[in-house]
Write an enzyme that holds these catalytic residues in place. Sequence first.
Site, PDB file in Angstrom:
ATOM      1  N   GLY A 197      -1.253  13.576  -6.209  1.00  0.00           N
ATOM      2  CA  GLY A 197      -1.000  12.153  -6.411  1.00  0.00           C
ATOM      3  C   GLY A 197       0.000  11.635  -5.413  1.00  0.00           C
ATOM      4  O   GLY A 197       0.629  12.400  -4.678  1.00  0.00           O
ATOM      5  N   LYS A 198       0.090  10.308  -5.378  1.00  0.00           N
ATOM      6  CA  LYS A 198       0.972   9.664  -4.425  1.00  0.00           C
ATOM      7  C   LYS A 198       1.542   8.411  -5.045  1.00  0.00           C
ATOM      8  O   LYS A 198       0.839   7.720  -5.779  1.00  0.00           O
ATOM      9  CB  LYS A 198       0.130   9.265  -3.206  1.00  0.00           C
ATOM     10  CG  LYS A 198       0.818   9.484  -1.903  1.00  0.00           C
ATOM     11  CD  LYS A 198      -0.065   8.982  -0.793  1.00  0.00           C
ATOM     12  CE  LYS A 198       0.329   9.622   0.522  1.00  0.00           C
ATOM     13  NZ  LYS A 198      -0.822   9.853   1.353  1.00  0.00           N
ATOM     14  N   GLY A 199       2.797   8.126  -4.787  1.00  0.00           N
ATOM     15  CA  GLY A 199       3.374   6.877  -5.262  1.00  0.00           C
ATOM     16  C   GLY A 199       3.963   6.130  -4.094  1.00  0.00           C
ATOM     17  O   GLY A 199       3.765   6.515  -2.932  1.00  0.00           O
ATOM     18  N   PHE A 253       7.019   5.931  -3.318  1.00  0.00           N
ATOM     19  CA  PHE A 253       8.201   6.602  -2.775  1.00  0.00           C
ATOM     20  C   PHE A 253       8.048   8.103  -2.661  1.00  0.00           C
ATOM     21  O   PHE A 253       8.977   8.789  -2.259  1.00  0.00           O
ATOM     22  CB  PHE A 253       9.411   6.321  -3.672  1.00  0.00           C
ATOM     23  CG  PHE A 253       9.496   4.907  -4.149  1.00  0.00           C
ATOM     24  CD1 PHE A 253       9.975   3.924  -3.300  1.00  0.00           C
ATOM     25  CD2 PHE A 253       9.072   4.560  -5.420  1.00  0.00           C
ATOM     26  CE1 PHE A 253      10.042   2.609  -3.725  1.00  0.00           C
ATOM     27  CE2 PHE A 253       9.140   3.238  -5.857  1.00  0.00           C
ATOM     28  CZ  PHE A 253       9.631   2.261  -5.004  1.00  0.00           C
ATOM     29  N   SER A 254       6.907   8.628  -3.051  1.00  0.00           N
ATOM     30  CA  SER A 254       6.835  10.080  -3.195  1.00  0.00           C
ATOM     31  C   SER A 254       5.438  10.605  -2.980  1.00  0.00           C
ATOM     32  O   SER A 254       4.469   9.857  -2.953  1.00  0.00           O
ATOM     33  CB  SER A 254       7.239  10.444  -4.620  1.00  0.00           C
ATOM     34  OG  SER A 254       6.254   9.948  -5.499  1.00  0.00           O
ATOM     35  N   VAL A 274       3.129  13.836  -4.745  1.00  0.00           N
ATOM     36  CA  VAL A 274       3.165  14.822  -5.822  1.00  0.00           C
ATOM     37  C   VAL A 274       2.155  15.920  -5.504  1.00  0.00           C
ATOM     38  O   VAL A 274       0.998  15.633  -5.181  1.00  0.00           O
ATOM     39  CB  VAL A 274       2.875  14.161  -7.194  1.00  0.00           C
ATOM     40  CG1 VAL A 274       2.849  15.210  -8.296  1.00  0.00           C
ATOM     41  CG2 VAL A 274       3.928  13.095  -7.498  1.00  0.00           C
ATOM     42  N   LYS A 333       7.177  16.577  -7.577  1.00  0.00           N
ATOM     43  CA  LYS A 333       7.296  15.268  -6.938  1.00  0.00           C
ATOM     44  C   LYS A 333       8.296  15.432  -5.805  1.00  0.00           C
ATOM     45  O   LYS A 333       9.442  15.832  -6.031  1.00  0.00           O
ATOM     46  CB  LYS A 333       7.774  14.245  -7.977  1.00  0.00           C
ATOM     47  CG  LYS A 333       7.989  12.837  -7.471  1.00  0.00           C
ATOM     48  CD  LYS A 333       8.144  11.867  -8.657  1.00  0.00           C
ATOM     49  CE  LYS A 333       8.579  10.489  -8.242  1.00  0.00           C
ATOM     50  NZ  LYS A 333       8.573   9.534  -9.375  1.00  0.00           N
ATOM     51  N   ASP A 342       8.179   0.122 -15.545  1.00  0.00           N
ATOM     52  CA  ASP A 342       7.038   0.190 -14.628  1.00  0.00           C
ATOM     53  C   ASP A 342       5.799   0.737 -15.333  1.00  0.00           C
ATOM     54  O   ASP A 342       5.065   1.550 -14.767  1.00  0.00           O
ATOM     55  CB  ASP A 342       7.406   1.017 -13.394  1.00  0.00           C
ATOM     56  CG  ASP A 342       6.524   0.692 -12.185  1.00  0.00           C
ATOM     57  OD1 ASP A 342       5.871  -0.378 -12.182  1.00  0.00           O
ATOM     58  OD2 ASP A 342       6.483   1.516 -11.260  1.00  0.00           O
ATOM     59  N   LYS A 373       2.194   0.942 -16.303  1.00  0.00           N
ATOM     60  CA  LYS A 373       0.921   0.515 -15.717  1.00  0.00           C
ATOM     61  C   LYS A 373       0.003   1.733 -15.703  1.00  0.00           C
ATOM     62  O   LYS A 373       0.480   2.873 -15.817  1.00  0.00           O
ATOM     63  CB  LYS A 373       1.131  -0.034 -14.297  1.00  0.00           C
ATOM     64  CG  LYS A 373       1.812   0.925 -13.352  1.00  0.00           C
ATOM     65  CD  LYS A 373       1.937   0.326 -11.957  1.00  0.00           C
ATOM     66  CE  LYS A 373       2.767   1.226 -11.052  1.00  0.00           C
ATOM     67  NZ  LYS A 373       2.858   0.698  -9.683  1.00  0.00           N
ATOM     68  N   ASP A 428       6.568   8.787 -14.273  1.00  0.00           N
ATOM     69  CA  ASP A 428       7.283   7.924 -13.327  1.00  0.00           C
ATOM     70  C   ASP A 428       8.417   7.095 -13.935  1.00  0.00           C
ATOM     71  O   ASP A 428       8.276   5.897 -14.175  1.00  0.00           O
ATOM     72  CB  ASP A 428       6.297   7.002 -12.600  1.00  0.00           C
ATOM     73  CG  ASP A 428       6.939   6.363 -11.368  1.00  0.00           C
ATOM     74  OD1 ASP A 428       8.138   6.609 -11.148  1.00  0.00           O
ATOM     75  OD2 ASP A 428       6.234   5.633 -10.652  1.00  0.00           O
ATOM     76  N   THR A 443       6.032  -3.890 -11.122  1.00  0.00           N
ATOM     77  CA  THR A 443       4.822  -4.069 -10.319  1.00  0.00           C
ATOM     78  C   THR A 443       4.267  -5.461 -10.647  1.00  0.00           C
ATOM     79  O   THR A 443       4.148  -5.793 -11.832  1.00  0.00           O
ATOM     80  CB  THR A 443       3.803  -2.968 -10.670  1.00  0.00           C
ATOM     81  OG1 THR A 443       4.411  -1.691 -10.396  1.00  0.00           O
ATOM     82  CG2 THR A 443       2.524  -3.102  -9.864  1.00  0.00           C
TER      83      THR A 443
END
Length: 275
Positions: A13-15, A17-18, A20, A35, A128, A130, A149, A169
């Site tokens: 996964g990806k956010g 800021f990071s 994973v 993460k 956050d 979502k 998160d 968001t």
Amino acid sequence: MFTDLYEIREEVGKGAFSVVKKCVSRKTKQEFAVKIITTSKLTKRDFEKLEREARVCQKLRHKNIVRLHETFDQGGCHYMLFDLITGGELFEDIVTREYYSEREASRCIQQILEAVQFCHKNDVVHRDLKPENLLLDSKRPNAAIKLADFGLAIESQGNKAEHFGFAGTPGYLSPEVIKKEKYNKPVDLWAVGVILYILLVGYPPFWEEDAKAMYEIIKEGKYSYPSPEWDTVSREVKQLIDSMLQVDPSKRITAVEALRHPWICNREKVANAVH
Ligand code: ADP
Ligand code: MG
């Protein structure tokens, strides 16, 4: 050192800021998710935020919240070791299925509310919520939901609204955050209202290309239940959505109250529409 203890595998996964990645304990061969945040360009404030995220996660042990085991700092990277959640994001599940039946949505929202209620009881506001931050425990139908998160989470004792700053968001921001007013735990219930609406029809209650224009309709609480897709949706769930998407935060339903709503706790009778 993290890399002495764990072997890093593929990205899961990806956010913002990071990134994973899956990782495996060299000793026990047990799998985890890590993460990874690059720290070379971070300010002192950013470091404080990472500390806060870890502190918040570590105190929240709940079946519907992703568990953090340990954190490491090594060679310009910050590593957060979590349980590996293998079912993907609720977001992807909504996209593939288009929408949920009321029964499925009720089951899903109940778990999200359990997680939120537990956060609030422990003086944590997530800020956050979502579908990208809600993970499915497995690919099986009816898999448990895990809240992830806590990067924007804040610690707030009691219910007094304060100036915590603009964060979240766009599509999920509450009117009070957009208006730059003081706020507190009710911001999370607004976001749950947005998620519930999306689950039932596959599109959001507030949407404009332009963020400014979207903020205007959010501030006014301007959403509707367009025909024909909402015609077959139960009165009870619309009433629950309305109590979450209540512009005045002092009148908005709380997590504890929402868990007692008939559409949640009397699902077999109330949330039965096939839709
Ligand atoms: P950011 O703060 O950068 O948004 P997140 O904590 O939301 O980072 O993680 C980014 C993405 O990585 C998530 O949306 C999810 O897809 C995936 N992810 C996060 N934690 C886990 C986990 N414990 N197991 C599996 N995937 C995860
Ligand atoms: Mg995220």
